[in-house]
Design an enzyme around this catalytic site. Structure first.
Site, PDB file in Angstrom:
ATOM      1  CB  CYS A 175      -7.200 -25.880   6.723  1.00 30.39           C
ATOM      2  SG  CYS A 175      -7.636 -25.728   8.480  1.00 30.39           S
ATOM      3  CB  CYS A 213     -12.334 -26.638   7.242  1.00 30.75           C
ATOM      4  SG  CYS A 213     -10.788 -25.796   6.842  1.00 30.75           S
ATOM      5  CD  GLN A 239      -9.895   7.218  -1.026  1.00 28.82           C
ATOM      6  OE1 GLN A 239     -11.026   7.161  -0.540  1.00 28.82           O
ATOM      7  NE2 GLN A 239      -8.886   6.496  -0.544  1.00 28.82           N
ATOM      8  CG  ASP A 277      -5.950  -5.429   1.837  1.00 29.25           C
ATOM      9  OD1 ASP A 277      -5.522  -5.132   2.971  1.00 29.25           O
ATOM     10  OD2 ASP A 277      -6.508  -4.593   1.094  1.00 29.25           O
ATOM     11  CG  ASP A 286      -0.219  -0.047   2.537  1.00 30.51           C
ATOM     12  OD1 ASP A 286       1.015   0.151   2.553  1.00 30.51           O
ATOM     13  OD2 ASP A 286      -0.884  -0.271   3.552  1.00 30.51           O
ATOM     14  N   GLY A 317      -0.611   5.761   3.034  1.00 32.28           N
ATOM     15  CA  GLY A 317      -1.561   6.828   3.327  1.00 32.28           C
ATOM     16  C   GLY A 317      -2.560   6.477   4.402  1.00 32.28           C
ATOM     17  CG  PHE A 318      -5.873   3.129   5.885  1.00 32.76           C
ATOM     18  CD1 PHE A 318      -7.144   3.659   5.774  1.00 32.76           C
ATOM     19  CD2 PHE A 318      -5.615   2.214   6.892  1.00 32.76           C
ATOM     20  CE1 PHE A 318      -8.152   3.283   6.657  1.00 32.76           C
ATOM     21  CE2 PHE A 318      -6.610   1.824   7.781  1.00 32.76           C
ATOM     22  CZ  PHE A 318      -7.883   2.364   7.658  1.00 32.76           C
TER      23      PHE A 318
END
Length: 380
Positions: free
Chosen positions: A310, A308, A193, A270, A96, A99-100
């Site tokens: 996993c 599941c 934005q 994400d 990224d 900024g966030f």
């Protein structure tokens, strides 16, 4: 930009929705879309090794520019050979812009045309981040996909403020493009934005599309607005973005939001959600959320999720995982984190198959009926 390190290939559009099945080709490999990307804030997905992430099926991970700039430093990472070598990850990485985090973590922010001055949240020192600096840091990190520096206004801020903000973000995006010194091996995305204002989203998208970025992110969502408001923004924003470029919805990881984003044409997502809630003992399962620390699981010798396959669910019981977490054993967090990441990555795998079969709406209904979405699960 004349060379294209990032390429999007559209394989199929679902017959009844805007959902897209595709793949994104990067210098470090190709990954299918729609895809959920685990977040490795500090150049690691918390408690998970690269080998475990590959076993989960994570075709790409995200790292945070702001955090790596502050510690250990982007120049140090560059000297190590870049972020891939530094963290021993040979598949795609997205970073990224920082900024966030500047707007959400740092104190005493001062936004000007040049950039943002703020206090380092680690030691209180004065820092300055500009569009050019954000690009320079990411060039040093060597990620496959980079983000333009943007301002992320709050969803309910006044119209006049948001309008000035998106216009400044567009000017920052242009400056970032000019500062990008590795366009042949790093792809740069623009960030749309505009909060909840359709005309401002339209203006932001038009500005960025004219700059011909290699992909487009939809920012300013998952910041406190309702699920319905998010979907409404996606309904009028994704059609503004080029069909031949990737679309990335930032910061979204709740299962219903992932599916609804895919239905509206989003390719990438994400969120820190799966690992964050795992550390508190909350697990995503096909029957809804499961708080494993509850006393009722003390003698439950079944898997976290019966459906599941996993590593966690194949090998360990609810009772054992509860014991580990109650005893503050790190292995318990590793197991719940692995499971939650697998759950979301595998959910996207099922979504891709549903797109191929043209039955995504039926899949959504069946999934949410079992998952039991209600107000208690909404932010989960």
């Amino acid at each position: 930009m004349t060379d294209y390190p990032i390429k999007y290939r559209l394989i199929k559009t679902e017959k009844h929705t805007g959902a897209r099945l595709g793949e994104i080709i990067t210098p470090h490999g190709t990954f299918p879309t729609p895809m959920f990307m685990p977040v490795g804030t500090q150049a690691t997905v918390k408690t998970q090794s690269p080998e475990e992430l590959k076993a989960i099926g994570s075709g790409i991970i995200l790292s945070n520019t702001y955090h790596l700039w502050l510690r250990p430093g982007d120049e140090l990472i560059a000297r190590s050979g870049g972020l891939h070598k530094f963290m021993n990850w040979d598949q795609p990485i997205l970073t990224d812009s920082g900024g966030f985090q500047v707007y959400s973590l740092a104190d005493s922010r001062n936004i000007t045309e040049e950039g943002v001055t703020f206090k380092n949240h680690l030691n209180g020192s004065k820092m300055f981040l500009s569009p050019e600096k954000a690009i320079s840091i990411q060039n040093n990190l060597g990620s496959d996909i980079m983000m333009s520096f943007d301002e992320c206004p709050q969803f309910y801020q006044p119209y006049d403020y948001v309008k000035k903000s998106i216009e400044r973000t567009s000017r920052w995006a242009e400056r970032g493009l000019k500062a990008h010194r590795r366009p042949h091996d790093q792809g740069l995305f623009g960030i749309v934005q505009g909060a909840g204002f359709e005309d401002l989203r339209r203006q932001s998208a038009a500005d960025l599309v004219a700059m011909d970025f290699l992909g487009y992110s939809i920012g300013g969502l998952a910041v406190g607005e309702s699920h319905e408001e998010m979907n409404a923004v996606l309904d009028f924003t994704t059609p503004l973005l080029p069909e031949n470029k990737p679309r990335y919805l930032m910061g979204v990881g709740a299962p219903d939001s992932l599916i609804d984003g895919v239905i509206r044409g989003v390719d990438m997502f994400d969120c820190v959600l799966p690992t964050r809630i795992a550390r508190n003992g909350t697990c995503m399962t096909s029957e809804g959320r499961l708080v494993i620390k509850n006393a009722k699981f003390a003698e439950d010798f079944t898997p976290l999720d019966h459906d599941c396959d996993c590593y966690t669910c194949q090998n360990y019981s609810r009772a054992y995982i509860r014991h580990l977490l109650k005893a503050d054993e790190t292995f318990g967090i590793r197991l719940t984190s692995y499971h939650n990441l697998y759950f979301l990555v595998n959910l996207m795998k099922k979504v891709r198959q549903a797109i191929m079969d043209d039955n995504l709406l039926e899949f959504r209904q069946d999934f949410l009926e079992r998952y039991g979405y209600n107000k208690s699960n909404r932010n989960f």
